[in-house]
Design a protein around this motif. Structure first.
Motif, PDB file in Angstrom:
ATOM      1  N   VAL A  87      31.512  56.255  40.690  1.00  0.00           N
ATOM      2  CA  VAL A  87      30.669  55.275  41.376  1.00  0.00           C
ATOM      3  C   VAL A  87      30.638  54.006  40.546  1.00  0.00           C
ATOM      4  CG1 VAL A  87      28.356  54.757  42.238  1.00  0.00           C
ATOM      5  CG2 VAL A  87      29.261  57.091  42.401  1.00  0.00           C
ATOM      6  N   GLU A  88      30.916  52.875  41.207  1.00  0.00           N
ATOM      7  CA  GLU A  88      30.916  51.585  40.530  1.00  0.00           C
ATOM      8  C   GLU A  88      30.090  50.582  41.332  1.00  0.00           C
ATOM      9  OE1 GLU A  88      32.034  51.072  37.638  1.00  0.00           O
ATOM     10  OE2 GLU A  88      33.457  52.721  37.284  1.00  0.00           O
ATOM     11  N   TYR A  89      29.664  49.518  40.662  1.00  0.00           N
ATOM     12  CA  TYR A  89      29.009  48.418  41.355  1.00  0.00           C
ATOM     13  C   TYR A  89      30.045  47.614  42.127  1.00  0.00           C
ATOM     14  CZ  TYR A  89      24.836  49.286  38.543  1.00  0.00           C
ATOM     15  OH  TYR A  89      23.742  49.868  37.962  1.00  0.00           O
ATOM     16  N   ASN A  90      29.667  47.155  43.294  1.00  0.00           N
ATOM     17  CA  ASN A  90      30.516  46.295  44.106  1.00  0.00           C
ATOM     18  C   ASN A  90      30.332  44.858  43.652  1.00  0.00           C
ATOM     19  OD1 ASN A  90      31.749  44.755  46.090  1.00  0.00           O
ATOM     20  ND2 ASN A  90      31.046  46.045  47.776  1.00  0.00           N
ATOM     21  N   GLU A  91      31.366  44.310  43.030  1.00  0.00           N
ATOM     22  CA  GLU A  91      31.260  42.967  42.470  1.00  0.00           C
ATOM     23  C   GLU A  91      31.032  41.912  43.554  1.00  0.00           C
ATOM     24  OE1 GLU A  91      30.974  42.271  39.319  1.00  0.00           O
ATOM     25  OE2 GLU A  91      31.160  44.410  38.854  1.00  0.00           O
ATOM     26  N   GLU A  92      31.540  42.136  44.763  1.00  0.00           N
ATOM     27  CA  GLU A  92      31.335  41.182  45.849  1.00  0.00           C
ATOM     28  C   GLU A  92      29.857  41.099  46.230  1.00  0.00           C
ATOM     29  OE1 GLU A  92      33.606  39.051  47.212  1.00  0.00           O
ATOM     30  OE2 GLU A  92      34.793  39.784  45.516  1.00  0.00           O
ATOM     31  N   PHE A  93      29.177  42.248  46.237  1.00  0.00           N
ATOM     32  CA  PHE A  93      27.743  42.271  46.537  1.00  0.00           C
ATOM     33  C   PHE A  93      26.967  41.472  45.497  1.00  0.00           C
ATOM     34  CE2 PHE A  93      23.512  44.179  46.003  1.00  0.00           C
ATOM     35  CZ  PHE A  93      23.024  44.124  47.300  1.00  0.00           C
ATOM     36  N   LYS A  94      27.343  41.628  44.251  1.00  0.00           N
ATOM     37  CA  LYS A  94      26.628  40.976  43.153  1.00  0.00           C
ATOM     38  C   LYS A  94      26.783  39.453  43.159  1.00  0.00           C
ATOM     39  CE  LYS A  94      26.897  43.091  39.116  1.00  0.00           C
ATOM     40  NZ  LYS A  94      27.494  43.815  37.950  1.00  0.00           N
ATOM     41  N   LYS A  95      27.774  38.962  43.882  1.00  0.00           N
ATOM     42  CA  LYS A  95      27.941  37.505  43.981  1.00  0.00           C
ATOM     43  C   LYS A  95      26.839  36.872  44.825  1.00  0.00           C
ATOM     44  CE  LYS A  95      32.998  37.515  43.531  1.00  0.00           C
ATOM     45  NZ  LYS A  95      34.282  37.253  44.253  1.00  0.00           N
ATOM     46  N   ASP A  96      26.304  37.636  45.782  1.00  0.00           N
ATOM     47  CA  ASP A  96      25.328  37.083  46.725  1.00  0.00           C
ATOM     48  C   ASP A  96      23.914  37.625  46.554  1.00  0.00           C
ATOM     49  OD1 ASP A  96      27.318  35.569  48.059  1.00  0.00           O
ATOM     50  OD2 ASP A  96      27.920  37.326  49.208  1.00  0.00           O
ATOM     51  N   TRP A  97      23.799  38.808  45.948  1.00  0.00           N
ATOM     52  CA  TRP A  97      22.499  39.464  45.888  1.00  0.00           C
ATOM     53  C   TRP A  97      22.170  39.892  44.469  1.00  0.00           C
ATOM     54  CZ3 TRP A  97      19.731  39.211  50.266  1.00  0.00           C
ATOM     55  CH2 TRP A  97      20.432  38.999  51.457  1.00  0.00           C
ATOM     56  N   ILE A  98      20.880  39.866  44.143  1.00  0.00           N
ATOM     57  CA  ILE A  98      20.432  40.322  42.832  1.00  0.00           C
ATOM     58  C   ILE A  98      20.422  41.839  42.776  1.00  0.00           C
ATOM     59  CG2 ILE A  98      18.476  40.352  41.227  1.00  0.00           C
ATOM     60  CD1 ILE A  98      17.698  37.595  42.354  1.00  0.00           C
TER      61      ILE A  98
END
Length: 278
Positions: free
Chosen positions: A197-208
């Motif tokens: 399981v990893e963090y989605n880097e695209e999500f982190k661009k727009d959301w905290i």
């Protein structure tokens, strides 16, 4: 501490870069004898030699080569062997049945506007909801972990609600349980081969965070009470809460989803190994 005689369950795994430009693995293991946590480091040479499938979340492994670093309280692993391979998470039929059970809960809402809003979110994101983990490491970090976590939260809410003297609207409570982690379907991604399981880097661009996503979604749809419950569900600001429950004079509804969420995260089917227990 390192115990070469113990079997360990893989809790989480990630690979990053060192300052020297080489790869380094970070592995978190749970001692099945003591239920204690062991944090491990693996250098690039070891990573190149061992199969990534060895580090699948839920695998039971034995450490066959390692040294313990007292200063950093971690273990430098040079070799491991697989004792028992884990499943990736919930099977397809179980995930489908959980999705339908939660959809039935939504369809039983008396508030038609709330029903339409939650049903739209639920059905529009069906595929992601069925596969998403609920966390990278902390709890339900497996295929279908999020839907299992939401289902558990609803079960706890159904048990607690009849015994609450200070009443809140039941539809709102259940909706908040369903939506409190909905942002995780975008925040995390899971590898279907390794289970990582990893963090989605695209999500982190727009959301905290997923909490910010859920809060914004509910506010945009005029569901302010649910939005506030989502904002507070991590309890403390240093745990990621947008509203810290240590603040004074908060209305009682702010607290309930935090406690329900915490019950699932501590007493639910937290680990993949829990899925095998009847």
């Amino acid at each position: 501490m390192l115990d070469l005689n113990a079997n360990y369950e893989v809790m989480g795994y990630s690979v990053g870069d060192t300052k020297a430009g080489t790869k380094m693995g970070k592995l978190q293991l749970r001692n099945l004898n003591e239920n204690s946590t062991l944090n491990c480091i693996l250098w690039e040479e070891t990573l190149n030699r061992l199969s990534p499938k060895l580090f699948r979340t839920g695998n039971v492994v034995k450490i066959t080569g390692a040294s313990f670093n007292e200063k950093f309280n971690n273990c430098l692993v040079s070799n491991m062997e697989l004792i028992e391979e884990a499943v990736l998470g919930l099977d397809e039929d179980t995930r489908e049945n959980l999705f339908k059970d939660i959809l039935k809960t939504i369809d039983d809402f008396k508030n038609e506007d709330l029903k339409a809003f939650v049903r739209d979110v639920w059905t529009k994101n069906e595929e992601l909801i069925k596969i998403s983990p609920a966390a990278k490491l902390m709890h339900h970090n497996y295929l279908g972990g999020l839907i299992q976590h939401i289902y558990e939260c609803l079960q706890f809410a159904e048990c607690i609600f009849p015994n609450m003297h200070k009443k809140i609207n039941k539809d709102i409570l259940l909706a908040a349980c369903i939506l409190h982690d909905i942002g995780k379907i975008f925040e995390y991604k899971i590898d279907f081969e390794t289970g990582f399981v990893e963090y989605n880097e695209e999500f982190k661009k727009d959301w905290i965070s997923h909490s910010q996503y859920g809060y914004s979604l509910c506010m945009a749809n005029n569901q302010m009470q649910i939005a506030k419950m989502i904002a507070a569900h991590h309890g403390r600001s240093d745990w990621g809460a947008m509203i810290d429950l240590g603040e004074k004079d908060l209305e009682n509804y702010y607290y309930i989803v935090h406690h329900i969420d915490d019950l699932s995260a501590k007493f639910g089917k937290i680990y993949i190994s829990d899925l095998k227990k009847v």
